[in-house]
Design a protein around this motif. Structure first.
Motif, short mmCIF file in Angstrom:
data_model
loop_
_atom_site.label_atom_id
_atom_site.label_comp_id
_atom_site.label_asym_id
_atom_site.label_seq_id
_atom_site.Cartn_x
_atom_site.Cartn_y
_atom_site.Cartn_z
N ASP A 134 -18.60 -4.30 -1.99
CA ASP A 134 -19.22 -3.77 -0.77
C ASP A 134 -19.94 -4.86 0.01
O ASP A 134 -21.03 -4.66 0.54
CB ASP A 134 -20.18 -2.63 -1.10
N LEU A 135 -19.32 -6.04 0.06
CA LEU A 135 -19.87 -7.14 0.85
C LEU A 135 -19.04 -7.29 2.13
O LEU A 135 -17.83 -7.04 2.13
CB LEU A 135 -19.83 -8.46 0.06
N GLU A 136 -19.69 -7.71 3.19
CA GLU A 136 -18.96 -8.00 4.43
C GLU A 136 -18.17 -9.29 4.24
O GLU A 136 -18.71 -10.31 3.80
CB GLU A 136 -19.95 -8.17 5.59
N ARG A 161 -27.18 -9.46 8.80
CA ARG A 161 -26.71 -8.37 7.93
C ARG A 161 -27.69 -8.14 6.78
O ARG A 161 -27.96 -7.00 6.39
CB ARG A 161 -25.32 -8.72 7.36
N ARG A 162 -28.20 -9.24 6.24
CA ARG A 162 -29.10 -9.10 5.11
C ARG A 162 -30.35 -8.34 5.49
O ARG A 162 -30.90 -7.58 4.68
CB ARG A 162 -29.47 -10.50 4.59
N THR A 191 -30.49 -5.91 7.30
CA THR A 191 -30.16 -4.47 7.33
C THR A 191 -29.69 -3.98 5.97
O THR A 191 -29.20 -2.85 5.86
CB THR A 191 -29.07 -4.19 8.38
N GLY A 192 -29.78 -4.86 4.96
CA GLY A 192 -29.40 -4.46 3.60
C GLY A 192 -27.94 -4.66 3.27
O GLY A 192 -27.47 -4.19 2.24
N LYS A 193 -27.21 -5.39 4.11
CA LYS A 193 -25.78 -5.63 3.88
C LYS A 193 -25.56 -7.09 3.48
O LYS A 193 -26.02 -8.01 4.15
CB LYS A 193 -24.98 -5.32 5.15
N GLY A 194 -24.85 -7.30 2.38
CA GLY A 194 -24.57 -8.66 1.93
C GLY A 194 -23.30 -9.21 2.56
O GLY A 194 -22.49 -8.48 3.13
N THR A 195 -23.10 -10.54 2.42
CA THR A 195 -21.94 -11.22 3.00
C THR A 195 -21.24 -12.07 1.97
O THR A 195 -21.88 -12.85 1.25
CB THR A 195 -22.37 -12.13 4.18
#
Length: 437
Positions: free
Chosen positions: A77-79, A103-104, A106-110
């Motif tokens: 579930d990483l971008e 992204r981080r 907003t709680g989204k990893g890459t």
């Protein structure tokens, strides 16, 4: 974001290459990399533990490095963000890191995939460190070059290197079967041509699927291509070989070890592989001279002469006639008896020279061209070896402070057998005349 199809002038309905249509949708569909993705593989263990560390994929082209990276992002579930070191610079890297930081927040990893990561210079590679250490990105780099040589130690220490293998016959066969299923018909080639097709791919799955697609295009309905017809229609892939990279060092290492291992057939194969890859024969000639001295030495003193003459013959004759004496040399070296005794004696003697510093030779063996030097004892007691019955005086030639170390230890193989007998004979004379001190 700009639509990729529009940017390239294509519509989404434009035909896709077979390799893209067969791109795996899950890690279980990836072929040929079970050592990484199997139940006990490191990637599978990472995913099962829910912790994906930064990785460097090292392997030849067309074995799934990009595909695996994309699927890892999906499963964790990483971008997924991809850049190529060939087309990207500092500005592109900075923009990628800024997007990852946004992204981080907003709680989204890459997962940042960097293709050909070895193409970035040292300063650019250093730029990854704070973002990898801080967890802004999970870095997945891909390289066809040895990471030990091409990637900074600081960055490499923060990544796990995983080696991807070239696809074997089983993996290539699986890809052909998937293509047949997708096309709804068998590959229109004779059984022998099917095997040749896999050989032409040389372990590259993407290239194989491109060949398969060409076969479907060339063969008419109901036609079955023979080996000759297929070979005429398709272009064989040039062997993977980089004269300044891993291919260069791997193949010369294989040639050297085959010569050392007394296998003329393997040696000739690797010699031919280097030639077919475009290697400069003069480089091979220089390495053959090294092999003759390092691995054969006095076991066959003619090996050095053969190697030197082969190198000179190539300079005189050029390519292709000059390759014949080089081939002659390869066979001679591979079949010659082996000894590294002279080579090892050099290392031992240099180590002793570094340790003993500036010890003077014994005055006995120093010339005394002046009366003052004679008064100092220079040359006093020197025995002219030719005046002795055996032609050997047995006197000491080392500094007195050293004792008598042994550097050269002949093996007794080939011509060195006679050398060993001679050295033992001299050792007995030395004891009988003067002793070792």
């Amino acid at each position: 974001m700009t639509d990729l199809f529009s940017a390239s002038g294509l519509s989404e309905g434009a035909p896709q290459p077979l390799a893209d249509r067969l791109r795996p949708k899950s890690l279980s569909e990836v072929v040929g990399q079970d050592h990484l993705l199997g139940a006990d593989g490191p990637l599978r263990r990472m995913l099962d533990a829910g912790r994906l560390s930064s990785i460097v994929f090292w392997g030849p082209p067309g074995v799934g490095k990009t595909t695996i990276a994309r699927l890892l992002a999906s499963e964790t579930d990483l971008e997924f963000e991809a850049i190529s070191a060939i087309f990207s610079g500092v500005k592109d890297l900075r923009a990628a890191f800024e997007r990852a930081e946004a992204r981080r927040s907003t709680g989204k990893g890459t997962l940042l995939f960097v293709d050909e990561i070895h193409r970035f210079n040292k300063a650019q590679q250093d730029g990854f460190l704070p973002f990898v250490e801080g967890g802004t990105v999970t870095l997945v780099g891909a390289t066809t070059e040895n990471p030990s040589f091409e990637i900074n130690g600081a960055l490499l220490s923060r990544c796990q290197v995983m080696v991807l293998k070239r696809l074997d016959e089983t993996g290539l066969g699986q890809l052909i079967q998937r293509a047949e299923t997708l096309e709804g018909r068998a590959l229109p080639v004779a059984p022998a041509a099917r095997a040749v097709l896999m050989e032409m791919a040389d372990g590259d799955g993407r290239y194989l699927l491109n060949l398969v697609e060409q076969v479907y295009t060339f063969a008419g309905k109901g036609d079955v291509l023979s080996v000759e017809a297929m070979s005429t229609a398709l272009q064989k892939r040039a062997p993977a070989y980089d004269k300044s990279g891993d291919g260069h060092y791997n193949l010369i290492s294989a040639l050297h070890k085959s010569v050392r291992g007394s296998d003329p057939d393997a040696a000739m194969y690797w010699f031919a592989r280097m030639l077919e890859g475009g290697e400069d024969p003069r480089f091979i000639a220089r390495r053959l001279v090294v092999m003759a001295s390092e691995d054969i030495g006095l076991a066959d003193p003619t090996a050095m002469m053969v190697a030197g003459e082969a190198a000179r013959a190539f300079e005189r004759l050029g390519d292709p006639e000059g390759l014949i004496p080089l081939a002659h040399c390869v066979v001679h070296l591979a079949t010659a008896p082996k000894s590294n005794a002279a080579y090892m004696s050099l290392h031992k003697a240099r180590a002793a020279a570094r340790e003993t510093g500036s010890l003077m030779p014994p005055k006995t063996i120093l010339n005394a061209p002046t009366s003052m030097m004679k008064d100092q004892g220079y040359g006093d007691g020197y025995i002219y070896d030719h005046d002795t019955e055996e032609g050997v005086s047995g006197q000491n030639y080392f500094p007195k402070e050293m004792g008598r170390p042994v550097f050269y230890e002949p093996t007794g193989r080939g011509r060195e057998r006679a050398v060993l007998e001679r050295m033992n004979y001299v050792a007995e004379i030395r004891k009988r005349y003067r002793g070792d001190s």
